[in-house]
Design an enzyme around this catalytic site. Structure first.
Site, PDB file in Angstrom:
ATOM      1  N   GLU A 141       0.997  -1.215   0.004  1.00 52.66           N
ATOM      2  CA  GLU A 141      -0.060   0.111   0.001  1.00 52.66           C
ATOM      3  C   GLU A 141       0.823   1.279   0.039  1.00 52.66           C
ATOM      4  O   GLU A 141       1.929   1.372   0.571  1.00 52.66           O
ATOM      5  CB  GLU A 141      -0.829   0.054   1.258  1.00 52.66           C
ATOM      6  CG  GLU A 141      -1.949  -0.810   1.090  1.00 52.66           C
ATOM      7  CD  GLU A 141      -2.872  -0.952   2.320  1.00 52.66           C
ATOM      8  OE1 GLU A 141      -2.575  -0.131   3.261  1.00 52.66           O
ATOM      9  OE2 GLU A 141      -3.782  -1.782   2.551  1.00 52.66           O
TER      10      GLU A 141
ATOM     11  N   ARG B  95      -6.567   3.407 -24.152  1.00 53.89           N
ATOM     12  CA  ARG B  95      -6.840   2.626 -25.317  1.00 53.89           C
ATOM     13  C   ARG B  95      -8.266   1.660 -25.097  1.00 53.89           C
ATOM     14  O   ARG B  95      -8.841   1.628 -26.172  1.00 53.89           O
ATOM     15  CB  ARG B  95      -6.013   1.373 -25.399  1.00 53.89           C
ATOM     16  CG  ARG B  95      -4.778   1.658 -26.170  1.00 53.89           C
ATOM     17  CD  ARG B  95      -3.454   0.818 -26.092  1.00 53.89           C
ATOM     18  NE  ARG B  95      -3.113   0.442 -24.864  1.00 53.89           N
ATOM     19  CZ  ARG B  95      -2.006  -0.300 -24.772  1.00 53.89           C
ATOM     20  NH1 ARG B  95      -1.411  -0.863 -25.549  1.00 53.89           N
ATOM     21  NH2 ARG B  95      -1.552  -0.452 -23.620  1.00 53.89           N
TER      22      ARG B  95
ATOM     23  N   HIS C 233      -4.165   8.333 -26.591  1.00 55.57           N
ATOM     24  CA  HIS C 233      -4.466   7.264 -27.831  1.00 55.57           C
ATOM     25  C   HIS C 233      -5.299   7.888 -28.771  1.00 55.57           C
ATOM     26  O   HIS C 233      -4.985   7.612 -30.138  1.00 55.57           O
ATOM     27  CB  HIS C 233      -4.958   5.930 -27.125  1.00 55.57           C
ATOM     28  CG  HIS C 233      -5.258   4.901 -28.061  1.00 55.57           C
ATOM     29  ND1 HIS C 233      -4.079   4.565 -28.905  1.00 55.57           N
ATOM     30  CD2 HIS C 233      -6.185   4.135 -28.569  1.00 55.57           C
ATOM     31  CE1 HIS C 233      -4.642   3.625 -29.773  1.00 55.57           C
ATOM     32  NE2 HIS C 233      -5.777   3.416 -29.651  1.00 55.57           N
TER      33      HIS C 233
ATOM     34  N   LYS D 168      -3.657  -1.767 -40.268  1.00 50.21           N
ATOM     35  CA  LYS D 168      -3.025  -2.753 -39.281  1.00 50.21           C
ATOM     36  C   LYS D 168      -4.456  -3.358 -38.930  1.00 50.21           C
ATOM     37  O   LYS D 168      -5.180  -2.431 -38.387  1.00 50.21           O
ATOM     38  CB  LYS D 168      -2.174  -2.277 -38.319  1.00 50.21           C
ATOM     39  CG  LYS D 168      -2.053  -3.405 -37.055  1.00 50.21           C
ATOM     40  CD  LYS D 168      -1.172  -2.519 -35.968  1.00 50.21           C
ATOM     41  CE  LYS D 168      -2.108  -2.022 -34.857  1.00 50.21           C
ATOM     42  NZ  LYS D 168      -1.278  -1.315 -33.953  1.00 50.21           N
TER      43      LYS D 168
ATOM     44  N   SER E 214       4.346  -0.720 -27.026  1.00 53.99           N
ATOM     45  CA  SER E 214       3.816  -1.576 -25.804  1.00 53.99           C
ATOM     46  C   SER E 214       4.562  -2.907 -25.744  1.00 53.99           C
ATOM     47  O   SER E 214       5.834  -2.941 -25.573  1.00 53.99           O
ATOM     48  CB  SER E 214       2.413  -1.876 -25.431  1.00 53.99           C
ATOM     49  OG  SER E 214       2.257  -2.664 -24.639  1.00 53.99           O
TER      50      SER E 214
END
Ligand code: R5P
Length: 295
Positions: A40, A96, A130, A193, A224
């Protein structure tokens, strides 16, 4: 008269906060953070800025959830003490997931929006979100600056480019590649893509290109796993590119991303410092400062 700012340095982004404070001539409020043995976070704001306009700088690179929670704690405390809280989030994690692509998915960015508002954040500033549509999920003013022109200036000044072409690995980054090409005064092209939303597998469509003797610069918002850049680089080399430079704003470089890209033919990588890495060649602090100077 320009507004007087205090910059609070979140634990994830001390360097950007220092740069922003210096550009704005603002006081820097440091934030101390310790981890309990169970993980924490305990956060304490030093020189607490009561009733002031505060820019809290905290990027949400991995561990995203920890950095997010630290930001929520800081913002909550500042707003409880009457500050006008502005969240400066150079890398906005979860951007994203800005819609329900598959049934049952949670729109994570919408949850981030609720969380920030609920702890009293009044404005969000990020870098190269993004997708611009993601800004529409925020019910507070939300703005995304772009580091792409700075990346282009860096590449143009540090590489002797041979008849360069700027390349977007997908249509999502078409406007970015256009902005990049405008700075380096080159041609640009966007590849098509497709990504399987269940497996994550990527297919990049072939193009009719002859790049012999030319340098290609891939431009994306983030790297990424390196899969998108790798697929694109393989094709660029196949079409004859002499050198392939991969540029992005957010270099997350998950797992073996760097090896994957190098194996596919990438010669060099240039990124900003929204996610600190050895590829952070461009500082976004001046960009963020320019935004604050307009307020
Ligand atoms: C996707 O649309 C983004 O703009 C990036 O191309 C993508 O997130 C990069 O991910 P990876 O490096 O895992 O292919």
């Amino acid at each position: 008269m320009a507004r007087e700012w205090i910059v609070a340095a979140g634990p994830a982004s001390l360097d950007i906060a220092v740069g922003l404070a210096s550009k704005l001539g603002a006081k820097l409020a440091k934030v101390e953070s310790i981890d309990f043995p169970d993980g924490e976070s305990k956060v304490k704001i030093l020189d607490e800025p009561r009733n002031k306009s505060v820019a809290v700088v905290q990027s949400l690179y991995p561990p995203q959830d920890k950095h997010l929670f630290q930001l929520l704690l800081i913002a909550h405390k500042l707003s409880e003490d009457g500050a006008d809280v502005n969240a400066v989030v150079p890398y906005l994690a979860y951007a994203r997931q800005d819609k329900e692509f598959l049934r049952g998915e949670i729109v994570s960015l919408g949850v981030i929006s609720h969380l920030l508002r609920s702890v009293g954040v009044r404005r969000l500033v990020t870098v190269d979100i993004h997708s611009a549509q993601g800004l529409g999920l925020f019910s507070i003013p939300a703005y995304s600056c772009s580091a792409i022109p700075l990346l282009a200036e860096y590449v143009s000044s540090n590489y002797k480019l041979r008849n360069p072409i700027a390349v977007s690995p997908d249509f999502g980054s078409s406007s970015r590649v256009e902005a990049f090409a405008a700075v380096i005064k080159s041609e640009y092209v966007s590849f098509r893509k497709t990504r399987d939303r269940r497996t994550g597998d990527i297919i990049t469509e072939e193009q009719d290109l002859n790049l012999s003797g030319r340098d290609a610069i891939i431009v994306d918002d983030m790297i990424s796993t390196g899969g998108s850049v790798a697929k694109c680089a393989q094709l660029l080399k196949k079409y004859g590119a002499v050198r392939v430079i991969a540029t992005c704003t957010h270099a997350l470089m998950v797992g073996g991303a760097v090896d994957k890209m190098m194996d596919a033919g990438v010669d060099d990588i240039v990124a900003s410092n929204t996610v600190p890495s050895r590829y952070s060649k461009v500082d976004v602090a001046p960009l963020l400062a320019s935004y604050f100077q307009t307020l």
